[in-house]
Design an enzyme around this catalytic site. Sequence first.
Site, PDB file in Angstrom:
ATOM      1  N   TYR A  20      54.082  37.293  39.376  1.00  0.00           N
ATOM      2  CA  TYR A  20      52.730  37.168  39.308  1.00  0.00           C
ATOM      3  C   TYR A  20      52.325  35.795  39.293  1.00  0.00           C
ATOM      4  O   TYR A  20      51.476  35.092  40.056  1.00  0.00           O
ATOM      5  CB  TYR A  20      51.986  38.187  38.219  1.00  0.00           C
ATOM      6  CG  TYR A  20      50.784  37.601  37.949  1.00  0.00           C
ATOM      7  CD1 TYR A  20      49.849  37.942  38.857  1.00  0.00           C
ATOM      8  CD2 TYR A  20      50.117  37.113  36.927  1.00  0.00           C
ATOM      9  CE1 TYR A  20      48.288  37.569  38.711  1.00  0.00           C
ATOM     10  CE2 TYR A  20      48.834  36.553  36.846  1.00  0.00           C
ATOM     11  CZ  TYR A  20      47.739  36.912  37.668  1.00  0.00           C
ATOM     12  OH  TYR A  20      46.761  36.625  37.351  1.00  0.00           O
ATOM     13  N   GLU A  42      40.647  42.151  35.151  1.00  0.00           N
ATOM     14  CA  GLU A  42      40.194  41.203  34.039  1.00  0.00           C
ATOM     15  C   GLU A  42      39.560  42.139  32.962  1.00  0.00           C
ATOM     16  O   GLU A  42      39.881  42.048  31.915  1.00  0.00           O
ATOM     17  CB  GLU A  42      39.703  39.953  34.433  1.00  0.00           C
ATOM     18  CG  GLU A  42      40.511  39.064  35.296  1.00  0.00           C
ATOM     19  CD  GLU A  42      41.957  38.596  34.530  1.00  0.00           C
ATOM     20  OE1 GLU A  42      41.878  38.735  33.393  1.00  0.00           O
ATOM     21  OE2 GLU A  42      42.691  37.873  35.148  1.00  0.00           O
ATOM     22  N   TRP A  50      47.990  41.175  29.538  1.00  0.00           N
ATOM     23  CA  TRP A  50      48.182  41.159  30.875  1.00  0.00           C
ATOM     24  C   TRP A  50      49.256  41.985  31.521  1.00  0.00           C
ATOM     25  O   TRP A  50      49.198  42.401  32.555  1.00  0.00           O
ATOM     26  CB  TRP A  50      47.785  39.816  31.304  1.00  0.00           C
ATOM     27  CG  TRP A  50      47.895  39.784  33.055  1.00  0.00           C
ATOM     28  CD1 TRP A  50      48.658  39.092  33.654  1.00  0.00           C
ATOM     29  CD2 TRP A  50      46.905  40.049  33.815  1.00  0.00           C
ATOM     30  NE1 TRP A  50      48.254  39.227  35.190  1.00  0.00           N
ATOM     31  CE2 TRP A  50      47.000  39.859  35.041  1.00  0.00           C
ATOM     32  CE3 TRP A  50      45.580  40.849  33.556  1.00  0.00           C
ATOM     33  CZ2 TRP A  50      46.170  39.885  36.023  1.00  0.00           C
ATOM     34  CZ3 TRP A  50      44.768  41.020  34.526  1.00  0.00           C
ATOM     35  CH2 TRP A  50      45.139  40.990  35.866  1.00  0.00           C
TER      36      TRP A  50
END
Length: 189
Positions: A20, A42, A50
């Site tokens: 990522y 988000e 995350w």
Amino acid sequence: MSSDSTRCEWVGSDPLMIAYHDKEWGVPVHYDATLFEFLILEGAQAGLSWTTILRKRENYKKAFDNFNITKIAKYDADKIKKLLDNPGIVRNKLKINAAIQNARTVLAIQKEFGSLDAYIWQFVNDKTIKHSYQSLSEYPAKTTEAEIISKDLLKRGCKFVGPTICYAFMQAVGMANDHQTKCFRYNQV
């Protein structure tokens, strides 16, 4: 991994986070479906890591019709029940309802501005803000731009778009290049 791969400190050793970071984080995004995807992810991340969201990302794509804004805006009570029963996503009713509400708001934004891209990038004058952070302790939780975006999105009816979420969104979609100066991606994005 090449020898020239000093990364941002937050990345760690998880292969998903590394991929990522190396391929997506901080790269400018101008495609509405991807911008919307990150807005939803988000918001889903609020209160979680995350990494948790990245592990569920493919499930989100399937559950939310590949982040098709028009389809999501039409979700009804039956679809919400299916989503709440889906163990592959964060089963939080407020966050699921926010995704649907945000899709409806984004449709209105697209109608007004021509695209989510045109709307969101106007807040940074269509240019990536390049910070020069050397350590994690320098990263702010939010910025003035994130506060302005948050205020405008909330006024338009979006949910789960507080300033901290908006700043994480800005970092993810390349509105802010927050790779640390020692990171090999700092000058690449």
